[in-house]
Design a protein around this motif. Sequence first.
Motif, PDB file in Angstrom:
ATOM      1  N   VAL A 102     -31.817  31.540 -10.810  1.00 54.78           N
ATOM      2  CA  VAL A 102     -30.881  30.617 -10.173  1.00 54.78           C
ATOM      3  C   VAL A 102     -29.477  30.885 -10.700  1.00 54.78           C
ATOM      4  CG1 VAL A 102     -32.595  28.808  -9.783  1.00 54.78           C
ATOM      5  CG2 VAL A 102     -31.292  28.833 -11.916  1.00 54.78           C
ATOM      6  N   ASP A 103     -28.486  30.546  -9.886  1.00 55.97           N
ATOM      7  CA  ASP A 103     -27.087  30.732 -10.269  1.00 55.97           C
ATOM      8  C   ASP A 103     -26.635  29.531 -11.087  1.00 55.97           C
ATOM      9  OD1 ASP A 103     -24.102  30.791 -10.082  1.00 55.97           O
ATOM     10  OD2 ASP A 103     -24.503  32.526  -8.820  1.00 55.97           O
ATOM     11  N   ILE A 104     -25.856  29.787 -12.140  1.00 59.07           N
ATOM     12  CA  ILE A 104     -25.401  28.679 -12.988  1.00 59.07           C
ATOM     13  C   ILE A 104     -24.480  27.724 -12.225  1.00 59.07           C
ATOM     14  CG2 ILE A 104     -25.673  29.917 -15.163  1.00 59.07           C
ATOM     15  CD1 ILE A 104     -22.682  30.510 -15.131  1.00 59.07           C
ATOM     16  N   ALA A 105     -23.795  28.221 -11.172  1.00 57.76           N
ATOM     17  CA  ALA A 105     -22.956  27.341 -10.358  1.00 57.76           C
ATOM     18  C   ALA A 105     -23.814  26.341  -9.584  1.00 57.76           C
ATOM     19  CB  ALA A 105     -22.098  28.166  -9.399  1.00 57.76           C
ATOM     20  N   ASP A 106     -24.972  26.791  -9.085  1.00 55.32           N
ATOM     21  CA  ASP A 106     -25.894  25.889  -8.385  1.00 55.32           C
ATOM     22  C   ASP A 106     -26.476  24.867  -9.358  1.00 55.32           C
ATOM     23  OD1 ASP A 106     -25.377  27.519  -6.215  1.00 55.32           O
ATOM     24  OD2 ASP A 106     -27.211  28.695  -6.447  1.00 55.32           O
ATOM     25  N   VAL A 107     -26.814  25.326 -10.557  1.00 54.08           N
ATOM     26  CA  VAL A 107     -27.357  24.420 -11.577  1.00 54.08           C
ATOM     27  C   VAL A 107     -26.351  23.327 -11.914  1.00 54.08           C
ATOM     28  CG1 VAL A 107     -28.113  24.268 -13.981  1.00 54.08           C
ATOM     29  CG2 VAL A 107     -28.890  26.170 -12.554  1.00 54.08           C
ATOM     30  N   ALA A 108     -25.086  23.722 -12.129  1.00 53.89           N
ATOM     31  CA  ALA A 108     -24.048  22.756 -12.479  1.00 53.89           C
ATOM     32  C   ALA A 108     -23.837  21.742 -11.356  1.00 53.89           C
ATOM     33  CB  ALA A 108     -22.741  23.483 -12.790  1.00 53.89           C
ATOM     34  N   TYR A 109     -23.957  22.194 -10.093  1.00 58.21           N
ATOM     35  CA  TYR A 109     -23.746  21.303  -8.958  1.00 58.21           C
ATOM     36  C   TYR A 109     -24.899  20.299  -8.845  1.00 58.21           C
ATOM     37  CZ  TYR A 109     -21.926  19.909  -4.406  1.00 58.21           C
ATOM     38  OH  TYR A 109     -21.379  19.185  -3.368  1.00 58.21           O
ATOM     39  N   TYR A 110     -26.125  20.771  -8.994  1.00 57.92           N
ATOM     40  CA  TYR A 110     -27.282  19.865  -8.975  1.00 57.92           C
ATOM     41  C   TYR A 110     -27.174  18.841 -10.107  1.00 57.92           C
ATOM     42  CZ  TYR A 110     -30.424  21.876  -5.427  1.00 57.92           C
ATOM     43  OH  TYR A 110     -31.012  22.266  -4.244  1.00 57.92           O
ATOM     44  N   PHE A 111     -26.783  19.313 -11.286  1.00 55.70           N
ATOM     45  CA  PHE A 111     -26.670  18.426 -12.445  1.00 55.70           C
ATOM     46  C   PHE A 111     -25.564  17.387 -12.225  1.00 55.70           C
ATOM     47  CE2 PHE A 111     -25.002  17.631 -16.830  1.00 55.70           C
ATOM     48  CZ  PHE A 111     -26.116  16.951 -17.314  1.00 55.70           C
ATOM     49  N   GLU A 112     -24.443  17.822 -11.660  1.00 54.93           N
ATOM     50  CA  GLU A 112     -23.339  16.890 -11.371  1.00 54.93           C
ATOM     51  C   GLU A 112     -23.782  15.803 -10.400  1.00 54.93           C
ATOM     52  OE1 GLU A 112     -18.731  17.025  -9.633  1.00 54.93           O
ATOM     53  OE2 GLU A 112     -20.016  18.791  -9.527  1.00 54.93           O
ATOM     54  N   LYS A 113     -24.519  16.184  -9.372  1.00 53.71           N
ATOM     55  CA  LYS A 113     -25.014  15.203  -8.401  1.00 53.71           C
ATOM     56  C   LYS A 113     -25.996  14.231  -9.051  1.00 53.71           C
ATOM     57  CE  LYS A 113     -22.914  16.278  -4.575  1.00 53.71           C
ATOM     58  NZ  LYS A 113     -22.069  15.280  -3.874  1.00 53.71           N
ATOM     59  N   ASP A 114     -26.833  14.745  -9.938  1.00 53.11           N
ATOM     60  CA  ASP A 114     -27.783  13.885 -10.636  1.00 53.11           C
ATOM     61  C   ASP A 114     -27.069  12.846 -11.497  1.00 53.11           C
ATOM     62  OD1 ASP A 114     -30.193  14.726  -9.640  1.00 53.11           O
ATOM     63  OD2 ASP A 114     -30.546  16.228 -11.194  1.00 53.11           O
TER      64      ASP A 114
END
Length: 307
Positions: free
Chosen positions: A201-213
């Motif tokens: 997975v891309d770290i940008a996608d991870v950061a976005y999912y985490f921000e939404k959470d």
Amino acid sequence: MEPLFGVVLGLILAVASPAHDSCTCATNKWAVCAEDGPGNCTCRLVGSDHPVDCSTLTSKCFLMKAEMIPLKEKRLWRPPQALSDSDGIYNPDCEDSGVFKARQCNQSSTCWCVNTAGVRRTEKGDRSLSCSELVRTRWIYIELKHKRSSSAFGVPDVAKALTQLFESRYKLHPKYIAAIKYDPPLIQIRLDQNKKPRWDVDIADVAYYFEKDVHNDSIFHSNSKLTVSVNGDALAIEKLWIYYVDEKPPEFCMRQLAAGISAVVTVVLLTAGIGIAVLLILRWLHTRKYNKFESKEMREIKTPSLE
């Protein structure tokens, strides 16, 4: 014969019903799923009709595009109590692979260049603006602030809990978590991904999912609230900051720096000019006063000699 047929039909419906209910996308609540064959569930993203791989995270570009769909089109897939934070959200242009296109434009023909996280890295221009490459976001710094807790958290325990969270919930391999620092109540997480293999997975996608959470607007289908537990005690996150660092420096920074230097030079020159002017005026006043004093003294000297 008829009772036997009814039993068989009932068994078929009982088996088919759970299969239909399970045809959902666990990692994307905006995906529309349907069975296109026995045991085969296909999911596509609302608005763009792109196929979605529900075994991993959906790319940030596709997610942002789905968020731009009018609310009336998403009511079937988004709970009414969800809040939408539109800061930094725009309708992006995505490649078929899900990555951002290097140049992004809005409806007013204003364009800019972005990195792989979709963050603007140049000054805005018109449609003649050229973006030669999509610059990769190499590092992502995540800063958290948690609420006060009755018990103190240990640094190793916090690091272990967050590492497990990113690995289990966001499918991020621990090798991409470069460091986790904890100075209560602040937590710093540094993600480092030089190159992204296709299967990671891309770290940008991870950061976005985490921000939404963190903002209670989870992208996961279950819409479950994020819970972080450290040795059985809840780690309640109340503030979040995310910073993106690219492989190449942002292009608009140099322009801003040049403008700042020009402003400083202008102030220095104006200050120096005013100082020189003040010195010249003071010197002129001093010289004038001296000349007057000298003329008066000469007259006093000449007067007795005439008598």
